[in-house]
Design a protein around this motif. Sequence first.
Motif, short mmCIF file in Angstrom:
data_model
loop_
_atom_site.label_atom_id
_atom_site.label_comp_id
_atom_site.label_asym_id
_atom_site.label_seq_id
_atom_site.Cartn_x
_atom_site.Cartn_y
_atom_site.Cartn_z
N VAL A 181 0.85 -1.18 0.00
CA VAL A 181 0.00 0.00 0.00
C VAL A 181 0.89 1.24 0.00
CG1 VAL A 181 -1.73 1.28 1.31
CG2 VAL A 181 -1.80 -1.21 1.26
N PRO A 182 0.76 2.11 -0.98
CA PRO A 182 1.57 3.33 -1.03
C PRO A 182 1.30 4.24 0.18
CG PRO A 182 0.52 2.92 -3.14
CD PRO A 182 -0.08 1.96 -2.16
N GLN A 183 2.37 4.92 0.62
CA GLN A 183 2.27 5.89 1.71
C GLN A 183 2.70 7.26 1.19
OE1 GLN A 183 3.85 5.26 5.59
NE2 GLN A 183 3.99 3.06 5.28
N MET A 184 2.13 8.29 1.81
CA MET A 184 2.54 9.67 1.51
C MET A 184 3.90 9.89 2.17
SD MET A 184 1.80 12.34 -0.02
CE MET A 184 2.05 14.08 -0.08
N ILE A 185 4.86 10.37 1.39
CA ILE A 185 6.22 10.64 1.86
C ILE A 185 6.53 12.11 1.57
CG2 ILE A 185 8.66 10.05 1.63
CD1 ILE A 185 6.98 7.70 2.61
N VAL A 186 7.13 12.77 2.56
CA VAL A 186 7.56 14.16 2.38
C VAL A 186 9.00 14.26 2.89
CG1 VAL A 186 7.15 16.58 2.92
CG2 VAL A 186 5.22 15.02 2.70
N ALA A 187 9.89 14.76 2.04
CA ALA A 187 11.28 15.00 2.41
C ALA A 187 11.54 16.49 2.31
CB ALA A 187 12.23 14.24 1.49
N ARG A 188 12.00 17.07 3.43
CA ARG A 188 12.24 18.52 3.46
C ARG A 188 13.64 18.80 4.00
NH1 ARG A 188 6.60 18.51 5.58
NH2 ARG A 188 5.31 19.39 3.93
N THR B 10 11.34 21.87 -0.02
CA THR B 10 10.73 20.55 -0.07
C THR B 10 11.43 19.78 -1.18
OG1 THR B 10 8.59 21.34 0.72
CG2 THR B 10 8.59 19.25 -0.46
N LEU B 11 12.05 18.67 -0.83
CA LEU B 11 12.84 17.89 -1.78
C LEU B 11 12.00 16.84 -2.51
CD1 LEU B 11 15.89 17.33 0.56
CD2 LEU B 11 15.68 19.03 -1.27
N PHE B 12 10.98 16.33 -1.84
CA PHE B 12 10.10 15.32 -2.44
C PHE B 12 8.78 15.32 -1.69
CE2 PHE B 12 8.17 11.13 -2.59
CZ PHE B 12 8.13 10.89 -3.95
N GLU B 13 7.70 15.15 -2.43
CA GLU B 13 6.38 14.99 -1.82
C GLU B 13 5.56 14.12 -2.76
OE1 GLU B 13 2.87 17.65 0.26
OE2 GLU B 13 4.56 18.64 -0.69
N LEU C 192 17.25 12.10 -3.93
CA LEU C 192 17.00 13.50 -3.58
C LEU C 192 18.22 14.31 -4.00
CD1 LEU C 192 15.58 12.99 0.01
CD2 LEU C 192 14.30 13.22 -2.11
N THR C 193 17.98 15.45 -4.62
CA THR C 193 19.06 16.32 -5.05
C THR C 193 18.94 17.66 -4.33
OG1 THR C 193 19.07 15.29 -7.23
CG2 THR C 193 20.12 17.44 -7.04
N ILE C 194 20.05 18.10 -3.77
CA ILE C 194 20.10 19.39 -3.09
C ILE C 194 21.07 20.27 -3.86
CG2 ILE C 194 20.69 20.60 -0.96
CD1 ILE C 194 20.05 17.91 0.48
N ASP C 195 20.60 21.42 -4.33
CA ASP C 195 21.44 22.36 -5.06
C ASP C 195 22.17 23.24 -4.04
OD1 ASP C 195 22.66 24.17 -6.70
OD2 ASP C 195 20.83 24.83 -7.70
N GLY C 196 23.40 22.89 -3.75
CA GLY C 196 24.19 23.61 -2.75
C GLY C 196 24.65 24.99 -3.18
N ARG C 197 24.50 25.33 -4.46
CA ARG C 197 24.94 26.64 -4.92
C ARG C 197 24.15 27.77 -4.28
NH1 ARG C 197 24.30 25.67 -11.17
NH2 ARG C 197 22.45 24.69 -10.29
N VAL D 245 12.62 13.15 6.58
CA VAL D 245 11.70 12.37 5.76
C VAL D 245 10.58 11.87 6.65
CG1 VAL D 245 11.44 10.41 4.20
CG2 VAL D 245 13.60 11.70 4.23
N ASP D 246 9.36 12.30 6.35
CA ASP D 246 8.19 11.90 7.11
C ASP D 246 7.30 11.01 6.26
OD1 ASP D 246 8.57 13.48 9.52
OD2 ASP D 246 8.19 15.23 8.25
N SER D 247 6.81 9.95 6.89
CA SER D 247 5.79 9.11 6.25
C SER D 247 4.63 8.99 7.23
CB SER D 247 6.35 7.72 5.91
OG SER D 247 6.50 6.94 7.08
N GLN D 248 3.66 8.22 6.86
CA GLN D 248 2.51 8.03 7.75
C GLN D 248 2.88 7.23 8.99
OE1 GLN D 248 0.35 6.37 4.43
NE2 GLN D 248 -1.22 7.96 4.63
N THR D 249 3.98 6.48 8.93
CA THR D 249 4.34 5.60 10.04
C THR D 249 5.69 5.88 10.68
OG1 THR D 249 5.26 3.98 8.50
CG2 THR D 249 2.94 3.71 9.13
N SER D 250 6.49 6.78 10.08
CA SER D 250 7.82 7.02 10.66
C SER D 250 8.35 8.40 10.28
CB SER D 250 8.81 5.95 10.20
OG SER D 250 9.07 6.06 8.83
N ARG D 251 9.43 8.77 10.96
CA ARG D 251 10.15 10.01 10.68
C ARG D 251 11.64 9.71 10.84
NH1 ARG D 251 8.50 15.17 13.92
NH2 ARG D 251 7.09 15.34 12.15
#
Length: 64
Positions: A1-8, A19-22, A33-38, A49-55
Motif C-alpha cells: 500500500v503506497p504511503q505519503m512521503i515528504v522529504a524537506r 521541499t525535496l520530495f512529496e 534526492l538532489t540538493i542544489d548547494g549553490r 523524511v516523514d511518512s505516515q508511520t515514521s520520521r
Amino acid sequence: VPQMIVARLYDAVGRQVETLFEGHLRPLSEVSLTIDGRKLASGLYFVRVDSQTSRQSVKLLHVK
C-alpha cells in the motif's frame, strides 16, 4: 500500500529551506534526492523524511 512521503530540507535553527520530495511511494521504493548547494550558505542542515508511520532525519554539513 503506497504511503505519503515528504522529504524537506531544514537549516540549523529549524526553518524549512526546501521541499525535496512529496508524493506517494510503495514500501521499499527508492527515490534520489538532489540538493542544489549553490544557493545554500555554508552551515548545518537537516533532511527530514516523514511518512505516515515514521520520521527519519539526516544531518548534513555544507561547506563552500
